[in-house]
Scaffold this motif. Sequence first.
Motif, PDB file in Angstrom:
ATOM      1  N   THR A  75      -8.436  39.224  18.529  1.00  0.00           N
ATOM      2  CA  THR A  75      -7.564  38.520  19.472  1.00  0.00           C
ATOM      3  C   THR A  75      -6.892  37.351  18.762  1.00  0.00           C
ATOM      4  O   THR A  75      -7.558  36.564  18.110  1.00  0.00           O
ATOM      5  N   ILE A  76      -5.559  37.262  18.901  1.00  0.00           N
ATOM      6  CA  ILE A  76      -4.799  36.158  18.335  1.00  0.00           C
ATOM      7  C   ILE A  76      -4.275  35.289  19.478  1.00  0.00           C
ATOM      8  O   ILE A  76      -3.576  35.783  20.365  1.00  0.00           O
ATOM      9  N   VAL A  77      -4.634  34.020  19.471  1.00  0.00           N
ATOM     10  CA  VAL A  77      -4.124  33.075  20.472  1.00  0.00           C
ATOM     11  C   VAL A  77      -2.749  32.612  20.002  1.00  0.00           C
ATOM     12  O   VAL A  77      -2.629  31.895  19.001  1.00  0.00           O
ATOM     13  N   TYR A  78      -1.713  33.023  20.720  1.00  0.00           N
ATOM     14  CA  TYR A  78      -0.335  32.850  20.257  1.00  0.00           C
ATOM     15  C   TYR A  78       0.001  31.387  19.953  1.00  0.00           C
ATOM     16  O   TYR A  78       0.537  31.074  18.881  1.00  0.00           O
ATOM     17  N   GLY A  79      -0.306  30.480  20.873  1.00  0.00           N
ATOM     18  CA  GLY A  79       0.035  29.074  20.675  1.00  0.00           C
ATOM     19  C   GLY A  79      -0.646  28.479  19.457  1.00  0.00           C
ATOM     20  O   GLY A  79      -0.018  27.753  18.677  1.00  0.00           O
ATOM     21  N   ASP A  80      -1.921  28.778  19.280  1.00  0.00           N
ATOM     22  CA  ASP A  80      -2.654  28.243  18.135  1.00  0.00           C
ATOM     23  C   ASP A  80      -2.152  28.854  16.822  1.00  0.00           C
ATOM     24  O   ASP A  80      -2.113  28.176  15.786  1.00  0.00           O
ATOM     25  N   PHE A  81      -1.780  30.123  16.873  1.00  0.00           N
ATOM     26  CA  PHE A  81      -1.247  30.789  15.677  1.00  0.00           C
ATOM     27  C   PHE A  81       0.046  30.106  15.227  1.00  0.00           C
ATOM     28  O   PHE A  81       0.200  29.761  14.046  1.00  0.00           O
ATOM     29  N   LEU A  82       0.974  29.895  16.169  1.00  0.00           N
ATOM     30  CA  LEU A  82       2.235  29.253  15.816  1.00  0.00           C
ATOM     31  C   LEU A  82       2.024  27.800  15.395  1.00  0.00           C
ATOM     32  O   LEU A  82       2.721  27.289  14.499  1.00  0.00           O
ATOM     33  N   ARG A  83       1.079  27.131  16.011  1.00  0.00           N
ATOM     34  CA  ARG A  83       0.767  25.747  15.621  1.00  0.00           C
ATOM     35  C   ARG A  83       0.352  25.703  14.158  1.00  0.00           C
ATOM     36  O   ARG A  83       0.823  24.847  13.385  1.00  0.00           O
ATOM     37  N   ASN A  84      -0.515  26.614  13.761  1.00  0.00           N
ATOM     38  CA  ASN A  84      -0.949  26.656  12.365  1.00  0.00           C
ATOM     39  C   ASN A  84       0.195  26.978  11.416  1.00  0.00           C
ATOM     40  O   ASN A  84       0.292  26.412  10.324  1.00  0.00           O
ATOM     41  N   ARG A  85       1.072  27.879  11.842  1.00  0.00           N
ATOM     42  CA  ARG A  85       2.189  28.255  10.983  1.00  0.00           C
ATOM     43  C   ARG A  85       3.159  27.081  10.809  1.00  0.00           C
ATOM     44  O   ARG A  85       3.714  26.871   9.736  1.00  0.00           O
ATOM     45  N   LEU A  86       3.384  26.334  11.879  1.00  0.00           N
ATOM     46  CA  LEU A  86       4.244  25.155  11.781  1.00  0.00           C
ATOM     47  C   LEU A  86       3.635  24.098  10.868  1.00  0.00           C
ATOM     48  O   LEU A  86       4.329  23.485  10.048  1.00  0.00           O
ATOM     49  N   LEU A  87       2.336  23.879  11.002  1.00  0.00           N
ATOM     50  CA  LEU A  87       1.659  22.909  10.140  1.00  0.00           C
ATOM     51  C   LEU A  87       1.699  23.345   8.683  1.00  0.00           C
ATOM     52  O   LEU A  87       1.721  22.515   7.772  1.00  0.00           O
ATOM     53  N   ARG A  88       1.732  24.648   8.467  1.00  0.00           N
ATOM     54  CA  ARG A  88       1.763  25.180   7.112  1.00  0.00           C
ATOM     55  C   ARG A  88       3.150  25.052   6.483  1.00  0.00           C
ATOM     56  O   ARG A  88       3.283  24.707   5.305  1.00  0.00           O
ATOM     57  N   ILE A  89       4.179  25.324   7.272  1.00  0.00           N
ATOM     58  CA  ILE A  89       5.520  25.465   6.723  1.00  0.00           C
ATOM     59  C   ILE A  89       6.403  24.236   6.934  1.00  0.00           C
ATOM     60  O   ILE A  89       7.111  23.788   6.027  1.00  0.00           O
ATOM     61  N   ALA A  90       6.378  23.684   8.142  1.00  0.00           N
ATOM     62  CA  ALA A  90       7.377  22.696   8.540  1.00  0.00           C
ATOM     63  C   ALA A  90       7.440  21.435   7.677  1.00  0.00           C
ATOM     64  O   ALA A  90       8.548  21.000   7.312  1.00  0.00           O
ATOM     65  N   PRO A  91       6.321  20.802   7.317  1.00  0.00           N
ATOM     66  CA  PRO A  91       6.442  19.525   6.583  1.00  0.00           C
ATOM     67  C   PRO A  91       7.255  19.629   5.297  1.00  0.00           C
ATOM     68  O   PRO A  91       8.184  18.838   5.076  1.00  0.00           O
ATOM     69  N   LEU A  92       6.949  20.606   4.455  1.00  0.00           N
ATOM     70  CA  LEU A  92       7.670  20.725   3.190  1.00  0.00           C
ATOM     71  C   LEU A  92       9.063  21.313   3.402  1.00  0.00           C
ATOM     72  O   LEU A  92      10.039  20.860   2.780  1.00  0.00           O
ATOM     73  N   PHE A  93       9.178  22.302   4.270  1.00  0.00           N
ATOM     74  CA  PHE A  93      10.483  22.907   4.517  1.00  0.00           C
ATOM     75  C   PHE A  93      11.468  21.886   5.073  1.00  0.00           C
ATOM     76  O   PHE A  93      12.627  21.821   4.645  1.00  0.00           O
ATOM     77  N   LEU A  94      11.025  21.068   6.027  1.00  0.00           N
ATOM     78  CA  LEU A  94      11.910  20.044   6.586  1.00  0.00           C
ATOM     79  C   LEU A  94      12.277  18.986   5.546  1.00  0.00           C
ATOM     80  O   LEU A  94      13.387  18.447   5.561  1.00  0.00           O
ATOM     81  N   GLU A 349      -1.131  19.176   2.247  1.00  0.00           N
ATOM     82  CA  GLU A 349      -2.558  19.132   2.570  1.00  0.00           C
ATOM     83  C   GLU A 349      -2.902  18.288   3.801  1.00  0.00           C
ATOM     84  O   GLU A 349      -3.723  18.722   4.622  1.00  0.00           O
ATOM     85  N   PRO A 350      -2.326  17.090   3.988  1.00  0.00           N
ATOM     86  CA  PRO A 350      -2.691  16.316   5.186  1.00  0.00           C
ATOM     87  C   PRO A 350      -2.426  17.085   6.483  1.00  0.00           C
ATOM     88  O   PRO A 350      -3.207  16.974   7.438  1.00  0.00           O
ATOM     89  N   PHE A 351      -1.344  17.851   6.532  1.00  0.00           N
ATOM     90  CA  PHE A 351      -1.042  18.633   7.731  1.00  0.00           C
ATOM     91  C   PHE A 351      -1.936  19.867   7.831  1.00  0.00           C
ATOM     92  O   PHE A 351      -2.319  20.284   8.927  1.00  0.00           O
ATOM     93  N   LEU A 352      -2.270  20.452   6.697  1.00  0.00           N
ATOM     94  CA  LEU A 352      -3.142  21.622   6.707  1.00  0.00           C
ATOM     95  C   LEU A 352      -4.521  21.293   7.274  1.00  0.00           C
ATOM     96  O   LEU A 352      -5.181  22.150   7.869  1.00  0.00           O
ATOM     97  N   ARG A 353      -4.954  20.066   7.099  1.00  0.00           N
ATOM     98  CA  ARG A 353      -6.246  19.653   7.650  1.00  0.00           C
ATOM     99  C   ARG A 353      -6.239  19.601   9.183  1.00  0.00           C
ATOM    100  O   ARG A 353      -7.297  19.500   9.810  1.00  0.00           O
ATOM    101  N   MET A 354      -5.051  19.679   9.766  1.00  0.00           N
ATOM    102  CA  MET A 354      -4.928  19.645  11.223  1.00  0.00           C
ATOM    103  C   MET A 354      -4.970  21.043  11.851  1.00  0.00           C
ATOM    104  O   MET A 354      -4.897  21.172  13.075  1.00  0.00           O
ATOM    105  N   ARG A 355      -5.071  22.062  11.020  1.00  0.00           N
ATOM    106  CA  ARG A 355      -5.119  23.426  11.557  1.00  0.00           C
ATOM    107  C   ARG A 355      -6.416  23.685  12.311  1.00  0.00           C
ATOM    108  O   ARG A 355      -7.404  22.979  12.130  1.00  0.00           O
ATOM    109  N   ARG A 356      -6.391  24.725  13.134  1.00  0.00           N
ATOM    110  CA  ARG A 356      -7.606  25.144  13.830  1.00  0.00           C
ATOM    111  C   ARG A 356      -7.616  26.665  13.930  1.00  0.00           C
ATOM    112  O   ARG A 356      -6.583  27.323  13.738  1.00  0.00           O
ATOM    113  N   ALA A 357      -8.764  27.222  14.224  1.00  0.00           N
ATOM    114  CA  ALA A 357      -8.881  28.671  14.354  1.00  0.00           C
ATOM    115  C   ALA A 357      -7.992  29.158  15.488  1.00  0.00           C
ATOM    116  O   ALA A 357      -7.882  28.507  16.529  1.00  0.00           O
TER     117      ALA A 357
END
Length: 370
Positions: A75-94, A349-357
Amino acid sequence: MKSLNIAYNPRIDQLRWLAATIVFLFHFNIEYRSLGGNGIGSKWLGLLSEGHTGVGLFFTLSGFLFMQIALHKETIVYGDFLRNRLLRIAPLFLTIFMVATSIGRDKFQPQDILYIFTSNLGMAPTSLTVITGAAWCISLEFTFYLIFPFLARFAMERGPRYLVKLLLLMLFFKVASYTVSDKGTLMFFSTFVGRFDQFLVGMLAAMLYRQRSASLHRASPFLVPLAAVLVVANSAMQATVAPFDPAQAKSLFWIFWSTLESVGWAIFIVAWVSFDKGLPVWLEKVLCHGGKVSFSFYLLHMAMLHLLAQSVGMLQIPGLGVGNAVLMLVGSYAATWALATISYSTIEEPFLRMRRAYGAIKPPTLVEAK
């Protein structure tokens, strides 16, 4: 880079390192030739002269990894999945996007801010300067993320055939698009129509890997070299038949190329992930670190290469010959590696530490419990 959703597999980081390094060598070759150096001539070195194939590896690997997580979690929780992807990509991409808009400040239009979502299309600010050009594929990758939880659910419910049917539909869309596009090659290289199949192939490879895991691990000592030969042959074929040229209007080859490319990479991914023999400890650490910082490495390498080309230029140490090119390659790679390490630790890394399952294994039903 470790995930919160599946056990860490160093092979994945090693593949990330490989993808970033291939793209780096591709752009190094271009900069070296622009300085007057001899480019890569042999078609059998197409893995380097057509090193944009590293992007194909990235897309295929993303589909493979996320499908592995979906199969593990169920089971993939959609909101949490997108939250993790944003934390992974957005800081450096922006950050890269803001650098691009700063460079093009005099041409900036308010609506250009929407290119954050479509950096692969039109006159995106990131595509107007070489130092931010690598960002073209990030918004495209995020498009795949937006629909992945649905694709994973349907694929697990209906089996691999569901993904095969999607691949057939994408082939139809490619053929249809080819008949009306004036720049088919660039379209297939940089858009949803030309790249989505690679993400799907990665997902399909993950499902097949799960079904045949034991036999693949036994056969991996033979599969790895065979898969490597296939990848090299694939790139040699492209370098011979239809090398990438943005100025080239159309080629029938490009209708099928992204699928062929990703199938070759999927076979290599499965073979490498199945390979149980350990690498030397020092090499394992180096490659895994390269995978960890690969996102920064990828987005920053063109800026570093261009800066060195402008400030240092062509090395011409008397009597050194080809050694000049080697020194330039090693020096620019080391400089990019150091810059990526700094970028990772300060921006990513600081944003990656904010990820959750973002997934949870389904509890058994009453019938299953019995």
